[in-house]
Scaffold this active site. Structure first.
Site, PDB file in Angstrom:
ATOM      1  N   GLY A  13      -4.065   7.677  10.248  1.00 12.28           N
ATOM      2  CA  GLY A  13      -3.261   6.872   9.336  1.00 12.28           C
ATOM      3  C   GLY A  13      -3.800   6.786   7.928  1.00 12.28           C
ATOM      4  N   THR A  31       3.036   7.198   9.143  1.00  6.62           N
ATOM      5  CA  THR A  31       2.528   8.341   9.903  1.00  6.62           C
ATOM      6  C   THR A  31       2.977   8.278  11.362  1.00  6.62           C
ATOM      7  OG1 THR A  31       0.613   8.646   8.452  1.00  6.62           O
ATOM      8  CG2 THR A  31       0.450   9.540  10.684  1.00  6.62           C
ATOM      9  N   GLY A  38       1.308   6.633   4.241  1.00  9.59           N
ATOM     10  CA  GLY A  38       0.844   5.343   4.706  1.00  9.59           C
ATOM     11  C   GLY A  38       0.566   5.367   6.197  1.00  9.59           C
ATOM     12  N   CYS A  39      -0.147   4.349   6.666  1.00  8.83           N
ATOM     13  CA  CYS A  39      -0.531   4.323   8.081  1.00  8.83           C
ATOM     14  C   CYS A  39       0.681   4.117   8.986  1.00  8.83           C
ATOM     15  CB  CYS A  39      -1.588   3.255   8.319  1.00  8.83           C
ATOM     16  SG  CYS A  39      -1.157   1.612   7.693  1.00  8.83           S
ATOM     17  N   PHE A  40       1.506   3.117   8.688  1.00  5.06           N
ATOM     18  CA  PHE A  40       2.697   2.905   9.512  1.00  5.06           C
ATOM     19  C   PHE A  40       3.648   4.104   9.477  1.00  5.06           C
ATOM     20  CE2 PHE A  40       1.835  -1.788   8.923  1.00  5.06           C
ATOM     21  CZ  PHE A  40       1.635  -2.072  10.264  1.00  5.06           C
TER      22      PHE A  40
END
Length: 342
Positions: free
Chosen positions: A314, A150, A146-148
Site C-alpha cells: 500500500g 491499491t 494510495g493504500c486503500f
C-alpha cells in the site's frame, strides 16, 4: 553489480521508515540521503527503533544538493508538489508517495484535497504496476497509489474490465499505522482499542482515485462507493468488495477462475487457490496482495475480499516495485519476503 543512489525525502514517518527497511536489503541500491527537517542530525533509530546499527542519519540538505538517481518523496500532500519539480530539474526520477500527482484532472485533486495545485501541468504515471507496467518503465515521475486504492482496485479490475458489474461498494478496514506517525485522538490507544470506527464516510480522498482508475476499464461509467474503517490493529487493510452481477449465468467458480487467469503472471497478486479468505496476518510485512473469499449469493450479489499491508504494497513496497521497473531490475528485487504470519 552497479548500484543506483537513492534519496528518501521525509523519512521520519512510517512510509519513510519502511522505505529504509526494505531498501537496506536491496542489492542494487545505495541509500545516499535520508531527510527530516525536524530530526536533522539524529540517528534513524531515534524514530525508527528497528533500524539500529545503520550508518545513516537524518539530514536536511537544500534541494539542489540532493544528488540521486531516484528520489522517493514521502512528504505530505501539498508539500510534495512544491519540491518534486526541483528534484526532476536535478535530473532525478521521482516516485511520489503523496496524493499530489495521482489525478489526470487537477480539478478533481483541488476539490477533494481542498487546495490549489501549484504545478497542474506536471503529469505523472499512476504507479500501479498491474495496470501501468509499460508506462512505468520510461516514466520520470510516478504517482504511487494510495493504500486503500491499491487493495480496492486490485479486487475490482477483473470484474470491471470484463463488464460483469457496473456498481461496486467497497468496505475497507485499516490498521492505525495508516493514519500516520503523528498521534491524534483517533489513534490514541483508549480511543482505538476495542473499537472500530468508520470515518470520512462518503468523502474520503481515496474515493476519486479508485473511481478514476476503474473507469479507465470496462464501460467507463462504473459507480464506486467507498467507506473506510479504523480497526485496532497496527498494519494491514482488508477490503470487502460488494457488487451485483449483470449476468445471471456466471457462478462464483467462474469468477474465481477469472481472477486466477487475470493475475496469473503478477508476482505480487495472489488469488488463493482454494478460494480461502485472505488474512491480514498473512500479508503483514510483505508486498503481496491476497485475493479470495469469492462468493455469490442467491440474489447475484458478488463478494470479493483483498488483503494488503498498507505500509508495503500500500505504500513503500509498491514504490520500490515501481523503482525496479523504472531501472530495469527484476521487479521482485528486495521484495521477496513472505508475510509474518502469525
Amino acid at each position: 553489480m552497479s548500484k543506483i543512489d537513492v534519496a528518501i525525502i521525509g523519512a521520519s514517518g512510517y512510509t519513510g521508515g519502511e522505505l529504509v527497511r526494505l531498501l537496506t536489503r536491496h542489492p542494487r541500491v545505495n541509500i545516499s540521503t535520508v531527510t527530516s527537517r525536524k530530526n536533522n542530525g539524529e540517528d534513524l533509530s531515534s524514530l525508527h527503533p528497528n533500524l539500529q546499527d545503520l550508518d545513516l542519519k537524518f539530514t536536511n540538505p537544500d534541494t539542489k544538493d540532493i544528488d540521486a538517481d531516484v528520489v522517493f518523496s514521502a512528504l505530505p500532500h501539498g508539500v510534495s508538489m512544491k519540491l518534486v519539480p526541483e528534484y526532476l530539474d536535478n535530473g532525478a526520477r521521482v516516485i511520489d508517495l503523496s496524493g499530489d500527482f495521482r489525478f489526470s484532472d487537477v480539478s478533481v485533486y483541488e476539490k477533494w484535497y481542498g487546495m490549489k495545485h501549484e504545478h497542474p501541468d506536471l503529469k505523472a504515471v499512476f504507479g500501479l504496476p498491474e495496470i501501468n507496467r509499460d508506462k512505468i518503465k520510461d516514466a520520470t515521475l510516478i504517482a504511487n497509489p494510495g493504500c486503500f486504492p491499491t487493495g480496492a482496485i486490485l479486487s475490482s479490475l477483473p470484474i470491471v474490465e470484463n463488464k460483469l458489474v457496473d456498481r461496486i461498494i467497497l468496505d475497507s478496514k485499516s490498521g492505525v499505522s495508516g493514519a500516520g506517525i503523528s498521534p491524534n485522538n483517533n489513534t490514541h490507544y483508549p480511543t482505538c482499542a476495542d473499537n472500530i470506527k468508520p470515518y470520512a464516510i462518503a468523502n474520503h480522498r481515496h474515493t476519486p482515485e479508485i473511481r478514476e482508475q476503474l473507469r479507465n476499464f470496462g464501460t467507463g461509467t462504473v459507480k464506486v462507493s467507498f467507506t473506510p474503517h479504523l480497526v485496532p490493529v497496527i498494519r494491514g487493510i482488508i477490503t470487502t468488495n460488494h457488487s451485483f452481477l449483470l449476468k445471471n449465468d456466471v457462478s462464483a467458480s467462474d469468477v474465481h477462475d477469472l481472477y486466477m487467469d487475470y493475475y496469473k503472471n503478477e508476482p505480487f497478486v495472489k488469488v488463493l487457490k482454494d478460494n480461502n479468505i485472505p488474512l491480514l496476518a498473512s500479508v503483514r510485512g510483505s508486498n503481496y496482495c491476497q485475493i479470495g473469499g469469492i462468493s455469490l449469493d442467491d440474489e447475484d450479489e458478488l463478494v470479493v475480499v483483498s488483503a494488503i499491508d498498507n505500509l508495503v504494497k500500500g505504500a513503500s513496497g509498491q514504490a520500490i516495485q515501481n523503482m525496479n521497473i523504472m531501472f530495469g531490475f527484476d521487479e521482485t528485487e528486495g521484495l521477496k519476503e513472505l508475510g509474518l504470519y502469525p
